[in-house]
Scaffold this motif. Structure first.
Motif, short mmCIF file in Angstrom:
data_model
loop_
_atom_site.label_atom_id
_atom_site.label_comp_id
_atom_site.label_asym_id
_atom_site.label_seq_id
_atom_site.Cartn_x
_atom_site.Cartn_y
_atom_site.Cartn_z
N ALA A 195 1.53 9.65 -5.06
CA ALA A 195 1.59 10.92 -4.31
C ALA A 195 2.86 11.72 -4.60
O ALA A 195 2.78 12.94 -4.80
CB ALA A 195 1.48 10.65 -2.81
N GLY A 225 0.85 4.18 -2.75
CA GLY A 225 0.63 5.56 -2.31
C GLY A 225 1.77 6.48 -2.71
O GLY A 225 1.55 7.58 -3.22
N VAL A 248 0.84 -1.20 0.00
CA VAL A 248 0.00 0.00 0.00
C VAL A 248 0.88 1.26 0.00
O VAL A 248 0.59 2.23 -0.69
CB VAL A 248 -0.96 -0.01 1.21
N LEU A 249 1.96 1.23 0.76
CA LEU A 249 2.89 2.36 0.79
C LEU A 249 3.54 2.57 -0.59
O LEU A 249 3.70 3.71 -1.03
CB LEU A 249 3.97 2.13 1.85
#
Length: 113
Positions: free
Chosen positions: A96, A92, A88-89
């Motif tokens: 981002a 992201g 997930v990181l």
């Protein structure tokens, strides 16, 4: 007309964006800060701040697609999915970092005229 506005809207605008994307992908393949470098490059070439958001998200999506394809090619995609929060990181950060860098770079060039 300045050089930057010529690169943004001139006849070679698409080529400039392609070159910025390729340079950003090359930088991201060496280190994660290449995501920021690529975001800044595509953000500087954006015609507006909202367009910088789109170009940053697109750059991040392209880099993530290449990353997933590389991991899949090496047979480690299941292991990547199994990392949970690290996966997930990765997603992201992949979206981002370039987006924030693109918006920041475009905003700086917008307000320093």
């Amino acid at each position: 007309m300045s050089v930057l506005s010529e690169l943004r809207t001139g006849p070679r605008a698409d080529l400039a964006l392609l070159v910025a994307t390729v340079v950003g992908i090359a930088a991201a393949s060496v280190h994660w800060t290449g995501l920021v470098v690529g975001g800044v490059l595509v953000g500087i070439l954006a015609t507006s701040v909202p367009r910088a958001v789109v170009q940053g998200l697109t750059f991040g999506g392209v880099v993530l697609a290449i990353h997933v394809a590389f991991v899949w090619w090496n047979g480690a995609l299941d292991a990547q999915f199994a990392t949970g929060i690290l996966f997930v990181l990765t997603i992201g950060a992949g979206f981002a970092l370039p987006t924030l860098a693109a918006v920041g770079a475009r905003a700086v060039t917008e307000f320093t005229r």
